[in-house]
Design an enzyme around this catalytic site. Structure first.
Site, PDB file in Angstrom:
ATOM      1  N   GLY A   1       0.800  -1.226   0.000  1.00  0.00           N
ATOM      2  CA  GLY A   1       0.000   0.000   0.000  1.00  0.00           C
ATOM      3  C   GLY A   1       0.829   1.271   0.000  1.00  0.00           C
ATOM      4  O   GLY A   1       0.297   2.359  -0.186  1.00  0.00           O
ATOM      5  N   VAL A   2       2.143   1.145   0.222  1.00  0.00           N
ATOM      6  CA  VAL A   2       2.983   2.348   0.221  1.00  0.00           C
ATOM      7  C   VAL A   2       3.731   2.425  -1.111  1.00  0.00           C
ATOM      8  O   VAL A   2       4.442   1.494  -1.499  1.00  0.00           O
ATOM      9  CB  VAL A   2       3.992   2.341   1.398  1.00  0.00           C
TER      10      VAL A   2
ATOM     11  N   MET B   1       6.471   4.640  -3.326  1.00  0.00           N
ATOM     12  CA  MET B   1       7.555   5.599  -3.102  1.00  0.00           C
ATOM     13  C   MET B   1       7.883   6.323  -4.406  1.00  0.00           C
ATOM     14  O   MET B   1       8.096   5.680  -5.438  1.00  0.00           O
ATOM     15  CB  MET B   1       8.787   4.845  -2.600  1.00  0.00           C
ATOM     16  N   PRO B   2       7.961   7.667  -4.380  1.00  0.00           N
ATOM     17  CA  PRO B   2       8.348   8.381  -5.597  1.00  0.00           C
ATOM     18  C   PRO B   2       9.696   7.894  -6.133  1.00  0.00           C
ATOM     19  O   PRO B   2      10.623   7.608  -5.363  1.00  0.00           O
ATOM     20  CB  PRO B   2       8.429   9.839  -5.138  1.00  0.00           C
ATOM     21  N   ALA B   3       9.790   7.829  -7.456  1.00  0.00           N
ATOM     22  CA  ALA B   3      11.001   7.314  -8.097  1.00  0.00           C
ATOM     23  C   ALA B   3      12.181   8.277  -7.952  1.00  0.00           C
ATOM     24  O   ALA B   3      13.333   7.874  -8.111  1.00  0.00           O
ATOM     25  CB  ALA B   3      10.727   7.055  -9.577  1.00  0.00           C
TER      26      ALA B   3
ATOM     27  N   TYR C   1      21.961  14.517   9.518  1.00  0.00           N
ATOM     28  CA  TYR C   1      22.177  15.641   8.587  1.00  0.00           C
ATOM     29  C   TYR C   1      21.786  16.986   9.209  1.00  0.00           C
ATOM     30  O   TYR C   1      22.178  18.034   8.690  1.00  0.00           O
ATOM     31  CB  TYR C   1      21.328  15.505   7.308  1.00  0.00           C
TER      32      TYR C   1
END
Ligand code: A2P
Length: 265
Positions: free
Chosen positions: A15-16, A18-20, A50
């Protein structure tokens, strides 16, 4: 569908999607995040280490974008790799981002097997409680993935590793694939070093009237490897997501796959 609109399903987090492509935020500024937000990056990759989670929130706010409208990743640093440490780091990250749930939470660097497992169990609980949508790892090798699997049935959704045309990590990408783990490439441009000056990449770039950075990112896209390039330069930030005007053919993909491994692999 454009590169910035493409998502890849995370097999181990049903269901998740992820943008490429995402914007890497190591050593970048709030202004760079704002430029990336304006350029249309659908995802932002940060980490406790970070110290850029607030810059992500700030840069998005500068562009009037809600943090919940972008796919946000952060990572658990080694000093937080205990049950309690994970919880407090997660709550700090969530506050920094200004969100209630985090899309993807990763172990930043593996430590010993016991500490990886304690961390992972705490992350599983955050996931079970609906506070993170997917959990994964970074910088894990096959033996570290195996050790994690001995203590937990939850397989990481993502393994984020350093990967670029001169460090292709083919065996590890295949190990990830066999476990249903999605590979994310960090430093996909080789930190702006020799990769971008590689003659083979420059030739392909010239043939398409694009840059070697664009060829590299298009190659990763066509291999279905998520990439998170970084830049502080607005022109390059835009360039790195401007990948829709050309397609690499099979011969070009094969030429990049076969580039000499000039750096350690
Ligand atoms: P700058 O911030 O001046 O643009 P990586 O994502 O592989 O870690 O690479 C990041 C480095 O590559 C940064 O030093 C960045 O410098 C440089 N860089 C990012 N995009 C480009 C590009 N399109 N062309 C040249 N250098 C780039």
């Amino acid at each position: 569908m454009s590169v910035s609109e493409t998502t890849l399903p995370l097999k181990n987090a049903p269901g998740v999607d992820m943008p490429a492509i995402g914007f890497g935020t190591w050593q970048v500024t709030r202004a760079a995040v704002a430029a990336a937000a304006a350029a249309g990056y659908p995802a932002f990759d940060s980490a406790t280490m970070y110290h850029t989670e607030r810059d992500v929130a700030g840069g998005l706010a500068d562009e009037h974008i809600a943090p919940t409208d972008r796919f946000l990743t952060t990572k658990i640093w080694r000093s937080d790799m205990t049950d309690r440490g994970v919880r407090s780091a997660f709550h700090a990250s969530k506050k920094n981002f200004g969100v209630e749930t985090i899309d993807l939470l990763l172990i930043h660097w593996p430590q010993n097997a016991a500490s990886n497992l304690e961390t992972w169990k705490a992350m599983e609980e955050l996931h079970d409680a609906g506070l993170v949508r997917a959990i994964g790892v970074s910088n894990f090798d096959a033996s570290q993935l195996d050790a994690l699997a001995k203590g937990s049935d939850t397989v990481p959704a993502v393994n984020q590793i350093e990967l670029h045309p001169l460090r292709q990590r083919k065996a590890l990408v295949e190990e990830n694939r066999q476990r249903g783990i999605s590979t994310t490439a960090y430093s996909p441009l080789g930190q702006g070093g020799p990769v971008l000056r590689d003659p083979g990449l420059l030739q392909i770039a010239q043939d398409h009237d694009v840059t070697s950075a664009q060829v590299t990112l298009r190659w990763l896209f066509q291999k279905q490897i998520v990439a998170i390039p970084r830049s502080t330069n607005p022109e390059r930030i835009r360039q790195n997501i401007d990948l829709d005007g050309f397609v690499l053919d099979d011969d070009e993909l094969a030429r990049i796959d076969a580039l000499p491994r000039q750096l350690h692999n």
